[in-house]
Scaffold this active site. Structure first.
Site, PDB file in Angstrom:
ATOM      1  N   ASP A  35      64.711 -50.080  20.809  1.00  0.00           N
ATOM      2  CA  ASP A  35      63.388 -49.803  21.721  1.00  0.00           C
ATOM      3  C   ASP A  35      63.278 -48.269  22.160  1.00  0.00           C
ATOM      4  O   ASP A  35      62.347 -48.337  23.201  1.00  0.00           O
ATOM      5  CB  ASP A  35      63.508 -50.599  22.931  1.00  0.00           C
ATOM      6  N   CYS A  40      48.560 -74.607  22.276  1.00  0.00           N
ATOM      7  CA  CYS A  40      48.980 -74.260  23.686  1.00  0.00           C
ATOM      8  C   CYS A  40      48.814 -72.663  24.109  1.00  0.00           C
ATOM      9  O   CYS A  40      48.633 -71.725  23.002  1.00  0.00           O
ATOM     10  CB  CYS A  40      50.664 -74.013  23.557  1.00  0.00           C
ATOM     11  N   CYS A  73      47.912 -55.254  32.462  1.00  0.00           N
ATOM     12  CA  CYS A  73      49.580 -55.862  32.341  1.00  0.00           C
ATOM     13  C   CYS A  73      50.444 -55.485  33.656  1.00  0.00           C
ATOM     14  O   CYS A  73      50.306 -54.217  33.636  1.00  0.00           O
ATOM     15  CB  CYS A  73      50.212 -55.646  31.204  1.00  0.00           C
ATOM     16  N   CYS A 123      54.205 -64.867  31.740  1.00  0.00           N
ATOM     17  CA  CYS A 123      53.872 -65.259  30.299  1.00  0.00           C
ATOM     18  C   CYS A 123      55.263 -65.700  29.535  1.00  0.00           C
ATOM     19  O   CYS A 123      54.998 -66.703  28.565  1.00  0.00           O
ATOM     20  CB  CYS A 123      52.903 -64.233  29.542  1.00  0.00           C
TER      21      CYS A 123
END
Length: 385
Positions: free
Chosen positions: A143, A200, A223, A253
């Protein structure tokens, strides 16, 4: 994936060795992907994401676009990518804290040691042993480089990118740390899995700020994770109430994903949250100076955003708390050296106090000259705002 009979025995042995080493190091899943596997899908998707401005102020995404969408541009010698996932699923309901308005909600991944340090050290160990066994070169990424871990993990078959754009696994739900080892060794690639989101849309519907313009698309500008971690300066007014008590990241989420309930080996998760980071009182966090902030969040990813941005977030949460005990700590923040902190304190007090009390405090702030803070006062004291 290539037919097993056609895979050279030495490649299969090296792959088996890699998987054993990954499991021994605490990773829950390890699979292989070819370096060119994401180019056809990821490159146009990233291009559209950037053109739509969904990356917000994260200019580094555009600056590294070419390398990000094609791992071979990052390292031309790479022949295989070893993708690994570590389950960090929580033992508690991460959404329960949202009802405790006077306590801080910190994203699950940040309640332990900084995962960059945790994962990278283990990856380096695996990569070193793999290099010694194979005689090939390796590079480790977690990352901090232009590597699209989620698309690569999806193509490796670890899971699929859900409608919230995060990786979803049938075994571990939405709770996986990802890491990558690039190698010059050719290894047999694994097969991707199908998307099992179906109809979904729980992750889309729960988002407090409507950050998903469409399924599989995330607009970082809306966000909460971006706003509380990456965004510099004042948080836009339109999102402050929706942020609630989320002071670092947002798990909504992820936590609502129905695949989480099928997660295997959740009881074996080795990453335990620090008790003092699961629900710290806002009152105590408001009192942190820079030294205390660094000490309290030592080893935590929260430390990376710095005390001023962190306190800005805490003040937004304080304004949403409806707790009179937070009034005095918020007033103290009006004297802070940081304009971001002072501005957020103005907003917090505007939510906690009646108009007469707020006007009285404003009359005592004659020395304020920062235009951003003055604008906060203007908004807070305006007749119709």
């Amino acid at each position: 994936m290539a037919d097993a009979a056609a895979i050279p025995p030495d490649q299969q042995k090296l792959k088996s060795f890699f998987i054993r080493e990954a499991k021994a190091a605490g990773f829950n899943v390890a699979r292989i992907v070819a370096p060119d596997a994401i180019v056809q899908q990821a490159s146009p998707a990233l291009d559209a994401y950037l053109k739509d401005g969904h990356h917000a102020s994260m200019d580094w995404m555009a600056e590294t676009q070419e390398r990000r969408s094609d791992p071979r541009k990052l390292w031309s010698d790479v022949r295989s990518i070893l993708m690994l996932g570590m389950n960090y699923g929580p033992r508690h309901d991460p959404l329960a804290i949202l009802a405790q308005k006077n306590r801080a909600a910190i994203s699950v991944y940040a309640q332990n040691r900084d995962y960059h340090d945790l994962i990278k050290g283990r990856l380096k160990g695996i990569a070193g042993r793999f290099a010694a066994r194979s005689g090939c070169d390796v590079k480790v990424f977690v990352d901090t480089a232009p590597v699209m871990e989620k698309p690569l993990a999806a193509r490796a078959g670890i899971g699929w990118q859900g409608k919230h754009s995060n990786l979803v696994s049938r075994e571990f739900g939405s709770w996986l740390f990802l890491g990558a080892i690039f190698t010059t060794q050719v290894l047999p690639a694994d097969t991707p899995v199908d998307d099992h989101c179906g109809r979904c849309r729980a992750c889309l519907d729960i988002c407090p700020t409507n950050a998903f313009p469409a399924p599989y698309q995330l607009d970082a500008r809306r966000c909460i994770s971006y706003l509380t971690i990456e965004h510099k300066g004042p948080i836009p007014h339109e999102f402050r109430k929706a942020i609630g008590n989320r002071i670092y990241g947002c798990d909504d989420c992820l936590a609502v994903c129905p695949w989480n309930k099928f997660a295997q080996d959740a009881h074996e998760v080795k990453l335990q949250a620090r008790d003092d980071l699961r629900a710290p009182p806002l009152e105590g966090l408001l009192a942190l100076d820079d030294a205390a902030f660094r000490t309290f969040f030592s080893g935590s990813p929260v430390k990376r955003i710095g005390r001023n941005r962190f306190l800005r977030n805490v003040l937004i949460a304080a304004g949403n708390a409806s707790d009179a005990k937070l009034i005095e700590p918020c007033k103290a923040c009006l004297e802070d050296e940081s304009a971001d902190v002072r501005g957020a304190a103005v907003w917090a007090l505007s939510q906690l106090l009646d108009r007469a009390s707020l006007d009285k405090i404003r009359s005592q702030q004659a020395e304020e000259t920062n235009v951003v803070v003055l604008d906060e006062w203007r908004r807070a004291c305006a007749p119709n705002e």
